[in-house]
Design an enzyme around this catalytic site. Structure first.
Site, short mmCIF file in Angstrom:
data_model
loop_
_atom_site.label_atom_id
_atom_site.label_comp_id
_atom_site.label_asym_id
_atom_site.label_seq_id
_atom_site.Cartn_x
_atom_site.Cartn_y
_atom_site.Cartn_z
N GLY A 1 0.82 -1.21 0.00
CA GLY A 1 0.00 0.00 0.00
C GLY A 1 0.85 1.26 0.00
O GLY A 1 1.92 1.29 0.59
N THR B 1 5.21 1.63 6.24
CA THR B 1 3.78 1.39 6.37
C THR B 1 3.20 2.43 7.31
O THR B 1 3.81 2.78 8.32
CB THR B 1 3.42 -0.02 6.89
OG1 THR B 1 2.03 -0.04 7.22
CG2 THR B 1 4.18 -0.37 8.16
N ASP C 1 0.77 1.83 9.07
CA ASP C 1 0.20 1.10 10.20
C ASP C 1 1.16 0.96 11.38
O ASP C 1 0.74 0.63 12.49
CB ASP C 1 -0.24 -0.30 9.75
CG ASP C 1 -1.39 -0.23 8.77
OD1 ASP C 1 -2.21 0.70 8.89
OD2 ASP C 1 -1.46 -1.09 7.87
N MET D 1 -7.65 4.15 10.03
CA MET D 1 -7.10 2.92 9.47
C MET D 1 -6.32 2.11 10.50
O MET D 1 -5.78 2.67 11.46
CB MET D 1 -6.18 3.24 8.28
CG MET D 1 -6.93 3.61 7.01
SD MET D 1 -5.76 3.98 5.66
CE MET D 1 -6.87 4.05 4.25
N GLY D 2 -6.23 0.82 10.28
CA GLY D 2 -5.52 -0.08 11.19
C GLY D 2 -6.28 -1.38 11.28
O GLY D 2 -7.22 -1.51 12.06
N ARG E 1 -3.22 8.22 4.28
CA ARG E 1 -1.95 7.70 3.76
C ARG E 1 -1.42 8.50 2.58
O ARG E 1 -0.33 8.22 2.10
CB ARG E 1 -2.10 6.23 3.39
CG ARG E 1 -2.94 5.96 2.17
CD ARG E 1 -3.05 4.45 1.92
NE ARG E 1 -3.53 4.20 0.58
CZ ARG E 1 -4.05 3.04 0.18
NH1 ARG E 1 -4.16 2.05 1.03
NH2 ARG E 1 -4.44 2.89 -1.06
#
Lengths: 413, 413
Positions: free
Chosen positions: B15, B148, B150, B194-195, B307
């Site tokens: 991503g 990332t 994340d 997000m996550g 992102r």
């Protein structure tokens, strides 16, 4: 000349924007700088619009804003620092006691100037207060100052707040287009943008065309009836050309029968209690593409950041928002104009130049300005170059937040 | 010392983030600056990760980036400029011909150094290529460079890309909190962040606590089982204290039975790695509150801008992303390290100071780093001060986009 020695009050009403505090700052600056010719003594602010005013929740803004730093911070703070409300006043001839109450507070605080920053609902308040004052021979100046991210107020070239929201939409769209370009598999990304009745903000997603050549493949606006058939045909045609398709849609899209796209989808999933899962326009169209085209598809609702992303303000918008606030003080105290809303007049587009004017508030209240035909292409699936030319000057320039330890500072009363 | 004269190649996978191009820039800078001691001749870039590599879609980056301006623009461009892929390689001992193909391209272009920027799926590729090379005695250096949003990679203090995403989440949350504060009627706003498996990004919504005191009322993380009963009880308690409640939730929240809160969404396809495509946790909880509490409620999914919001990068993140890219060149060419992923080691928090290290890529691949217990409060509905201290240094500083006519410029090949 109609100069009245006394105090002034300012309120914010309706939905927040990232620029409405800049207009508040403009009113404060105007009073501080004495553009009223010395007639305004104290400037009050009302908490939560007329609702807080009725509770006499007033703040002395003249005392509160004693230095430039606070004003500069206020101009970079999103939403309504004074608080807002959505209160609708009754008919001014209804005999409702609320008007007596309002005017008794005016007298109590010697308020001769009333400034109300808001959208078309708020102009309804301005028009009704003006009508009541006129019918009773009350000697008070009542002015509306426009704000709305929707840009849908009549009689003004554009509204303070629109430029910053348009800039956020344009920048976020360009970043999302980059994000969507990384894979090669066919994929559709739908960006849902605010605008219940007018497409001005959705149109801003494509302003990049004449700036850097980056824009969504398709743009759908509430000014045109939406057709699933045309939409699917449009998307398939673009998918034949390139794999990553980006579509901007207004939340307020409707079918020819008048139903909102967002309320029309049948076969939508229900939750475990059998409740219809209310979806946005983007989500409904995402499901339509998944079902009818079957490619990868997702929807992105830009949501609240459109109206509160104060870290990405348009300098043009903030400069004009301050200017119209300051001008309100001049129009009220020097020109003696009342029952009116201030407007922005675009005198020239290249170079871009505006002047501040005014119109009767009653002509703005409860009406909606839609996008004009020359701004929408003949297929009804994109904007025209003329529309880009209209929007482009409004997103120019950056303000720059005041960051401390990585986060922008905001003003709070 | 294990210096091999030859060429190098770099790819981006998985991503996109707002910082992955800064890491690419770091590799290019390292090669341009000669930190490899003169052993790397040409640096190639592969389009769309190993997928484009297999089609020999290579770009000569040494020729392409001939000036500083292009690199500075690349560092401010979101998503993967080279393109990305989600290709999963087979078992290196499976006898699949894909490895022969890859290594024949290495020989054809005299590629001795292979850099792959990605998350834990991409480290799987690095580990498998390394294992194949080892088993065949192939003389090539293979390094993974983490990225990332994340922040869920093992063995590294944090990941490049997380700091900028965390900054966006923190700023957007603060602006939404301002927006929600304007009315006085009881209202709940749910921010979905997000996550899928870890709560690092959701936690960033509350980093403001120790910076300016602004944070959501409640924060729910996938590291703790979600309970509708506790959630409703928490929200009611906060509503008794003040009318505007803001709740941050991770998209990956699950009930104690392991089901995702969002899982009742029908027809959600899984991606190539079998990951569920999640969306709608905020929407599900919005409906729960509407049904069980009945107050005004809305949900805001921060979605892709988390992102790709390159207009709001963390300078710390971008600086480190460049540094780790440059270090990869040193680790590969000077230190002769292979089969490894570079890591960030936090040497000190006050003052914040990092070093670059490395670990075996196989120890990172396909694993997830969750938030540690000391970072989550005992009620499981917020983060601790220790968590704020961990995140705060990562969002420090701003990069500033290069705006032209109101829009940020991006680099495009």
């Amino acid at each position: 000349m109609n100069q009245k020695l006394g105090n002034a009050i300012v309120g914010q009403s309706g939905g927040p924007t990232a620029a409405i505090n800049a207009t508040l700052s403009g009113v404060i600056r105007g009073v501080r700088e004495g553009v009223h010719g010395g007639v305004i003594q104290t400037l009050y602010g009302m908490r939560n619009g007329v609702e807080g005013f009725l509770r006499e929740e007033l703040i002395n803004l003249t005392e509160c804003f004693d230095d430039e730093d606070k004003l500069e911070l206020l101009e970079r703070t999103p939403a309504s620092a004074l608080g807002s409300c959505r209160k609708r006043l009754p008919d001014p001839h209804s005999g409702d006691g609320i008007y007596d109450r309002i005017f008794s507070i005016f007298r109590k605080y010697d308020i001769r100037y009333f400034f109300y920053i808001g959208g078309n609902d708020s102009m309804d308040t301005v028009a009704k207060l003006s009508e009541y004052a006129r019918s009773k021979g009350e000697d008070i100046v009542i002015l509306g100052i426009p704000k709305t991210i929707d840009n849908d107020l009549m009689e003004t070239d554009h509204t303070p707040g629109y430029g910053s929201a348009a800039k956020y939409v344009a920048v976020a769209t360009q970043e999302i287009i980059r994000d969507c370009a990384v894979y090669r598999i066919p994929a559709v990304t739908i960006i849902e943008i605010m605008g219940r009745d007018s497409g001005w903000l959705t149109a801003a997603s494509a302003v990049g065309r004449k700036i850097n050549g980056i824009e969504p493949d398709l743009v759908y606006l509430p000014e045109r009836s939406f057709s699933n058939t045309q939409f699917l045909s449009d998307v398939k045609r673009v998918l034949e050309d390139h794999p990553n398709v980006v579509v901007a849609v207004s939340e307020g899209l409707r079918y020819a029968n008048g139903c909102y796209v967002s309320e029309s989808e049948s076969g939508e999933p229900r939750d475990e209690y059998g409740h219809l899962r209310l979806s946005g326009t983007g989500k409904v169209l995402e499901m339509l593409i998944r079902r009818e085209i079957g490619c990868k598809v997702r929807s992105v609702e830009l949501n609240l950041p459109q109206r509160c992303a104060a870290h990405l303000l348009s300098k043009t918008d903030i400069t004009e928002s301050i200017q119209i606030g300051r001008s309100a003080v001049v129009f009220a105290a020097i020109k003696g104009i009342t029952s009116a809303m201030l407007t922005i007049i675009r005198c020239s587009n290249q170079p871009y130049r505006i002047e501040i004017g005014c119109v009767a508030a009653a002509g703005v209240a409860n009406r909606v300005k839609n996008m004009e035909d020359p701004y929408i292409n003949s297929e009804g699936n994109h904007i025209t170059d003329a529309c880009c030319d209209y929007i482009a000057p409004l997103i120019q320039g950056e303000m720059g937040s005041k960051f401390v330890n990585g986060l922008p500072m905001h003003f709070v009363f």
